[in-house]
Design a protein around this motif. Structure first.
Motif, PDB file in Angstrom:
ATOM      1  N   LEU A  64       0.826  -1.205   0.000  1.00  0.00           N
ATOM      2  CA  LEU A  64       0.000   0.000   0.000  1.00  0.00           C
ATOM      3  C   LEU A  64       0.864   1.260   0.000  1.00  0.00           C
ATOM      4  N   ALA A  65       1.941   1.261   0.771  1.00  0.00           N
ATOM      5  CA  ALA A  65       2.842   2.414   0.817  1.00  0.00           C
ATOM      6  C   ALA A  65       3.528   2.619  -0.536  1.00  0.00           C
ATOM      7  N   ALA A  66       3.927   1.548  -1.185  1.00  0.00           N
ATOM      8  CA  ALA A  66       4.557   1.664  -2.497  1.00  0.00           C
ATOM      9  C   ALA A  66       3.568   2.223  -3.518  1.00  0.00           C
ATOM     10  N   LYS A  67       2.324   1.738  -3.472  1.00  0.00           N
ATOM     11  CA  LYS A  67       1.299   2.237  -4.383  1.00  0.00           C
ATOM     12  C   LYS A  67       1.020   3.713  -4.112  1.00  0.00           C
ATOM     13  N   ALA A  68       0.995   4.097  -2.858  1.00  0.00           N
ATOM     14  CA  ALA A  68       0.761   5.503  -2.517  1.00  0.00           C
ATOM     15  C   ALA A  68       1.900   6.370  -3.040  1.00  0.00           C
ATOM     16  N   GLY A  69       3.123   5.889  -2.974  1.00  0.00           N
ATOM     17  CA  GLY A  69       4.266   6.627  -3.511  1.00  0.00           C
ATOM     18  C   GLY A  69       4.167   6.804  -5.018  1.00  0.00           C
ATOM     19  N   GLU A  70       3.769   5.751  -5.704  1.00  0.00           N
ATOM     20  CA  GLU A  70       3.596   5.826  -7.159  1.00  0.00           C
ATOM     21  C   GLU A  70       2.476   6.802  -7.521  1.00  0.00           C
ATOM     22  N   ASP A  71       1.370   6.714  -6.783  1.00  0.00           N
ATOM     23  CA  ASP A  71       0.247   7.618  -7.040  1.00  0.00           C
ATOM     24  C   ASP A  71       0.647   9.067  -6.776  1.00  0.00           C
ATOM     25  N   SER A  72       1.427   9.276  -5.736  1.00  0.00           N
ATOM     26  CA  SER A  72       1.894  10.624  -5.413  1.00  0.00           C
ATOM     27  C   SER A  72       2.759  11.179  -6.535  1.00  0.00           C
ATOM     28  N   ALA A  73       3.619  10.353  -7.101  1.00  0.00           N
ATOM     29  CA  ALA A  73       4.465  10.803  -8.204  1.00  0.00           C
ATOM     30  C   ALA A  73       3.608  11.153  -9.417  1.00  0.00           C
ATOM     31  N   GLU A  74       2.570  10.351  -9.698  1.00  0.00           N
ATOM     32  CA  GLU A  74       1.668  10.644 -10.811  1.00  0.00           C
ATOM     33  C   GLU A  74       0.947  11.967 -10.591  1.00  0.00           C
ATOM     34  N   ILE A  75       0.486  12.181  -9.370  1.00  0.00           N
ATOM     35  CA  ILE A  75      -0.232  13.422  -9.053  1.00  0.00           C
ATOM     36  C   ILE A  75       0.689  14.618  -9.209  1.00  0.00           C
ATOM     37  N   LYS A  76       1.928  14.505  -8.764  1.00  0.00           N
ATOM     38  CA  LYS A  76       2.881  15.600  -8.910  1.00  0.00           C
ATOM     39  C   LYS A  76       3.139  15.914 -10.376  1.00  0.00           C
ATOM     40  N   ALA A  77       3.281  14.871 -11.202  1.00  0.00           N
ATOM     41  CA  ALA A  77       3.513  15.078 -12.636  1.00  0.00           C
ATOM     42  C   ALA A  77       2.302  15.754 -13.278  1.00  0.00           C
ATOM     43  N   SER A  78       1.098  15.323 -12.930  1.00  0.00           N
ATOM     44  CA  SER A  78      -0.116  15.930 -13.481  1.00  0.00           C
ATOM     45  C   SER A  78      -0.244  17.378 -13.043  1.00  0.00           C
ATOM     46  N   LEU A  79       0.088  17.644 -11.795  1.00  0.00           N
ATOM     47  CA  LEU A  79       0.015  19.004 -11.282  1.00  0.00           C
ATOM     48  C   LEU A  79       1.009  19.909 -12.003  1.00  0.00           C
ATOM     49  N   ALA A  80       2.194  19.419 -12.254  1.00  0.00           N
ATOM     50  CA  ALA A  80       3.192  20.210 -12.988  1.00  0.00           C
ATOM     51  C   ALA A  80       2.695  20.496 -14.397  1.00  0.00           C
ATOM     52  N   GLU A  81       2.082  19.512 -15.041  1.00  0.00           N
ATOM     53  CA  GLU A  81       1.542  19.706 -16.387  1.00  0.00           C
ATOM     54  C   GLU A  81       0.426  20.749 -16.366  1.00  0.00           C
ATOM     55  N   LEU A  82      -0.450  20.662 -15.371  1.00  0.00           N
ATOM     56  CA  LEU A  82      -1.541  21.627 -15.264  1.00  0.00           C
ATOM     57  C   LEU A  82      -1.021  23.034 -15.005  1.00  0.00           C
ATOM     58  N   LYS A  83       0.022  23.156 -14.193  1.00  0.00           N
ATOM     59  CA  LYS A  83       0.615  24.470 -13.941  1.00  0.00           C
ATOM     60  C   LYS A  83       1.177  25.065 -15.223  1.00  0.00           C
ATOM     61  N   GLY A  84       1.812  24.228 -16.027  1.00  0.00           N
ATOM     62  CA  GLY A  84       2.341  24.691 -17.312  1.00  0.00           C
ATOM     63  C   GLY A  84       1.231  25.149 -18.243  1.00  0.00           C
ATOM     64  N   ARG A  85       0.160  24.396 -18.313  1.00  0.00           N
ATOM     65  CA  ARG A  85      -0.974  24.780 -19.159  1.00  0.00           C
ATOM     66  C   ARG A  85      -1.606  26.077 -18.668  1.00  0.00           C
ATOM     67  N   LEU A  86      -1.751  26.203 -17.349  1.00  0.00           N
ATOM     68  CA  LEU A  86      -2.326  27.417 -16.775  1.00  0.00           C
ATOM     69  C   LEU A  86      -1.462  28.632 -17.092  1.00  0.00           C
ATOM     70  N   ALA A  87      -0.164  28.466 -17.020  1.00  0.00           N
ATOM     71  CA  ALA A  87       0.744  29.568 -17.341  1.00  0.00           C
ATOM     72  C   ALA A  87       0.600  29.972 -18.801  1.00  0.00           C
ATOM     73  N   SER A  88       0.464  29.004 -19.693  1.00  0.00           N
ATOM     74  CA  SER A  88       0.306  29.347 -21.119  1.00  0.00           C
ATOM     75  C   SER A  88      -1.037  30.021 -21.368  1.00  0.00           C
TER      76      SER A  88
END
Length: 81
Positions: free
Chosen positions: A48-72
């Motif tokens: 469960l902890a490993a899955k949570a870490g993977e999910d957290s990394a996915e969320i961070k990547a999506s958030l970075a992508e959304l921030k880039g889109r918002l800036a554009s």
């Protein structure tokens, strides 16, 4: 001590020994089962902890992508003004 009393003492002693061995065996079996259950539970927590870490990394990547889109989008809106 007569032969009958000695025989009876032997039988009771043997029965006590068998009962003690059975009790100790049950205690060892119970502690083994408890340890196995604990190990399985810990493995589930690790998974469960490993899955949570993977999910957290996915969320961070999506958030970075959304921030880039918002800036554009903000840049485009500023250009339109």
């Amino acid at each position: 001590m007569s032969m009958g009393q000695a025989g009876m003492l032997f039988v009771f002693g043997f029965a006590f020994l068998i009962a003690a061995i059975m009790i100790v065996s049950m205690l060892v079996w119970a502690s083994t089962k408890k340890a196995q259950a604990s190990a399985a539970r810990e493995a589930n927590y690790r998974e469960l902890a490993a899955k949570a870490g993977e999910d957290s990394a996915e969320i961070k990547a999506s958030l970075a992508e959304l921030k880039g889109r918002l800036a554009s989008v903000e840049r485009m809106l500023k250009e339109v003004e």
